[in-house]
Design a protein around this motif. Structure first.
Motif, PDB file in Angstrom:
ATOM      1  N   ALA A 168      -4.600   8.875  -2.462  1.00 13.27           N
ATOM      2  CA  ALA A 168      -4.472   7.416  -2.580  1.00 13.27           C
ATOM      3  C   ALA A 168      -4.675   6.757  -1.222  1.00 13.27           C
ATOM      4  O   ALA A 168      -5.259   5.669  -1.126  1.00 13.27           O
ATOM      5  CB  ALA A 168      -3.105   7.059  -3.155  1.00 13.27           C
ATOM      6  N   TYR A 169      -4.190   7.403  -0.178  1.00  8.38           N
ATOM      7  CA  TYR A 169      -4.384   6.904   1.187  1.00  8.38           C
ATOM      8  C   TYR A 169      -5.874   6.835   1.525  1.00  8.38           C
ATOM      9  O   TYR A 169      -6.358   5.846   2.087  1.00  8.38           O
ATOM     10  CB  TYR A 169      -3.648   7.816   2.169  1.00  8.38           C
ATOM     11  N   LEU A 170      -6.619   7.889   1.167  1.00  5.82           N
ATOM     12  CA  LEU A 170      -8.070   7.899   1.412  1.00  5.82           C
ATOM     13  C   LEU A 170      -8.747   6.748   0.678  1.00  5.82           C
ATOM     14  O   LEU A 170      -9.642   6.093   1.223  1.00  5.82           O
ATOM     15  CB  LEU A 170      -8.676   9.230   0.957  1.00  5.82           C
ATOM     16  N   PHE A 171      -8.302   6.495  -0.540  1.00  6.54           N
ATOM     17  CA  PHE A 171      -8.913   5.419  -1.327  1.00  6.54           C
ATOM     18  C   PHE A 171      -8.679   4.054  -0.688  1.00  6.54           C
ATOM     19  O   PHE A 171      -9.608   3.242  -0.563  1.00  6.54           O
ATOM     20  CB  PHE A 171      -8.360   5.431  -2.751  1.00  6.54           C
ATOM     21  N   THR A 172      -7.443   3.798  -0.263  1.00  5.74           N
ATOM     22  CA  THR A 172      -7.142   2.479   0.285  1.00  5.74           C
ATOM     23  C   THR A 172      -7.741   2.284   1.675  1.00  5.74           C
ATOM     24  O   THR A 172      -8.058   1.158   2.058  1.00  5.74           O
ATOM     25  CB  THR A 172      -5.616   2.258   0.366  1.00  5.74           C
TER      26      THR A 172
ATOM     27  N   HIS B  82     -13.327   3.483  -1.123  1.00  3.65           N
ATOM     28  CA  HIS B  82     -14.329   4.208  -1.897  1.00  3.65           C
ATOM     29  C   HIS B  82     -13.695   5.269  -2.781  1.00  3.65           C
ATOM     30  O   HIS B  82     -12.803   6.009  -2.351  1.00  3.65           O
ATOM     31  CB  HIS B  82     -15.340   4.891  -0.972  1.00  3.65           C
ATOM     32  N   PHE B  83     -14.192   5.380  -3.984  1.00  2.00           N
ATOM     33  CA  PHE B  83     -13.777   6.417  -4.924  1.00  2.00           C
ATOM     34  C   PHE B  83     -14.263   7.795  -4.485  1.00  2.00           C
ATOM     35  O   PHE B  83     -13.595   8.811  -4.711  1.00  2.00           O
ATOM     36  CB  PHE B  83     -14.324   6.053  -6.316  1.00  2.00           C
ATOM     37  N   ILE B  84     -15.406   7.844  -3.817  1.00  2.00           N
ATOM     38  CA  ILE B  84     -16.011   9.128  -3.457  1.00  2.00           C
ATOM     39  C   ILE B  84     -15.171   9.888  -2.431  1.00  2.00           C
ATOM     40  O   ILE B  84     -15.207  11.127  -2.387  1.00  2.00           O
ATOM     41  CB  ILE B  84     -17.457   8.936  -2.939  1.00  2.00           C
ATOM     42  N   ALA B  85     -14.390   9.187  -1.610  1.00  2.00           N
ATOM     43  CA  ALA B  85     -13.586   9.857  -0.580  1.00  2.00           C
ATOM     44  C   ALA B  85     -12.530  10.774  -1.199  1.00  2.00           C
ATOM     45  O   ALA B  85     -12.494  11.978  -0.898  1.00  2.00           O
ATOM     46  CB  ALA B  85     -12.952   8.823   0.347  1.00  2.00           C
ATOM     47  N   PRO B  86     -11.644  10.261  -2.078  1.00  2.00           N
ATOM     48  CA  PRO B  86     -10.674  11.170  -2.704  1.00  2.00           C
ATOM     49  C   PRO B  86     -11.324  12.157  -3.662  1.00  2.00           C
ATOM     50  O   PRO B  86     -10.820  13.270  -3.842  1.00  2.00           O
ATOM     51  CB  PRO B  86      -9.723  10.223  -3.447  1.00  2.00           C
ATOM     52  N   LEU B  87     -12.450  11.787  -4.257  1.00  2.00           N
ATOM     53  CA  LEU B  87     -13.138  12.697  -5.183  1.00  2.00           C
ATOM     54  C   LEU B  87     -13.566  13.985  -4.480  1.00  2.00           C
ATOM     55  O   LEU B  87     -13.270  15.101  -4.945  1.00  2.00           O
ATOM     56  CB  LEU B  87     -14.356  12.004  -5.796  1.00  2.00           C
TER      57      LEU B  87
ATOM     58  N   ILE C  58       0.819  -1.214   0.000  1.00  2.00           N
ATOM     59  CA  ILE C  58       0.000   0.000   0.000  1.00  2.00           C
ATOM     60  C   ILE C  58       0.854   1.267   0.000  1.00  2.00           C
ATOM     61  O   ILE C  58       0.632   2.158  -0.824  1.00  2.00           O
ATOM     62  CB  ILE C  58      -0.989  -0.008   1.182  1.00  2.00           C
ATOM     63  N   PRO C  59       1.853   1.420   0.896  1.00  2.00           N
ATOM     64  CA  PRO C  59       2.683   2.632   0.855  1.00  2.00           C
ATOM     65  C   PRO C  59       3.389   2.814  -0.483  1.00  2.00           C
ATOM     66  O   PRO C  59       3.445   3.922  -1.018  1.00  2.00           O
ATOM     67  CB  PRO C  59       3.678   2.418   1.998  1.00  2.00           C
ATOM     68  N   GLN C  60       3.934   1.727  -1.027  1.00  2.00           N
ATOM     69  CA  GLN C  60       4.620   1.815  -2.317  1.00  2.00           C
ATOM     70  C   GLN C  60       3.656   2.224  -3.424  1.00  2.00           C
ATOM     71  O   GLN C  60       3.988   3.068  -4.266  1.00  2.00           O
ATOM     72  CB  GLN C  60       5.266   0.474  -2.656  1.00  2.00           C
TER      73      GLN C  60
END
Length: 280
Positions: free
Chosen positions: A209-213, A217-222, A158-160
């Motif tokens: 990307a952190y929010l997504f993982t 959800h896609f809506i979080a980073p959006l 995930i970090p990478q």
């Protein structure tokens, strides 16, 4: 190992394949902006319409990359929509908590806008605001996070994955050098401005990307992306317009926002809160 389902992990793609696939996505996304021959600037309404069509088209085909590169064993257990973060399980919290945490980060700039009289609740709906607040956040997050991250996570941790995809996101903004040169900016200045843009887009990309993982959800980073575009890059120099207690209070707001965000980012994004048992 990053993608997990029913206790099983799926990481079988060659890292080179994942990176090449994501590079192809970047190339398609940026290249789509220049398929229309026009001598007009990027802020011309017609140019905005053409480019919006291009990035929407690339976003539409981006899930194909995820589907082709995902192992059959994974697709048998979880839908492609779940992989790209388009589903309803945990969507309400994914839409509200990350946005609220991002709001905390911008506490200082928000207070500066309020004190300067620049803050406005209303938004003028025009083609420029649609590009900045809707089209760009949607297409960039869908391509660079919702579709690129599931590809990366099958080859990297995930970090990478967050760092590599965010670097590609930042690199994808270097094409603005061409636009700045057309607008009359000197090459040295255009490069400096673009390097600064690369820096903050890469940093934001890691957060996004952190929010997504964490939420799945896609809506979080959006929504976080749209809000950040609305706020713009914080202008620290604005603080020098104030003196005495008001400046001190605004500086304190900056620190409260920063340290509050650091605290919340560690506590507010536990995957189980969002029913995220895929990206763990």
């Amino acid at each position: 190992m990053a993608i997990a389902f029913d206790g099983k992990y799926f990481m079988q793609n060659d890292p080179a394949i994942s990176i090449l696939a994501c590079l192809l996505l970047v190339t398609l996304y940026v290249g789509g902006l220049y398929v229309w021959s026009s001598n007009k600037g990027r802020n011309d309404p017609q140019t905005i319409k053409y480019r919006s069509f291009s990035v929407c088209f690339v976003s539409l085909i981006s899930p194909t990359f995820v589907y082709v590169l995902s192992p059959t064993q994974l697709l048998d257990k979880v839908s492609i929509f779940k992989l790209i973060g388009v589903h309803f399980d945990g969507i309400l919290l994914s839409a509200t908590i990350p946005l609220a945490v991002t709001f905390v980060l911008f506490l200082g700039p928000i207070m500066v806008k309020i004190c300067s009289g620049k803050y406005s609740v209303g938004i003028d709906i025009d083609i420029f605001s649609l590009r900045t607040l809707v089209i760009a956040p949607f297409c960039e997050e869908f391509t660079f996070r919702a579709c690129m991250m599931p590809i990366m996570l099958q080859s990297f941790s995930i970090p990478q994955s967050c760092i590599i995809s965010s670097l590609l996101f930042g690199i994808g903004h270097f094409h603005h050098i061409y636009s700045r040169l057309k607008d009359g900016l000197e090459l040295k200045s255009a490069i400096i401005v673009s390097l600064f843009q690369f820096s903050y887009t890469t940093i934001f990309g890691i957060y996004s990307a952190y929010l997504f993982t964490r939420t799945g959800h896609f809506i979080a980073p959006l929504l976080a992306h749209s809000f950040c575009n609305f706020m713009g890059v914080p202008d620290i120099q604005e603080l020098y317009k104030y003196e005495g207690f008001r400046r001190t209070a605004l500086v304190i707001c900056y620190f409260i926002g920063l340290f509050g965000w650091i605290y919340l980012i560690k506590t507010a994004f536990q995957p189980n809160v969002y029913n995220n048992y895929l990206y763990t």
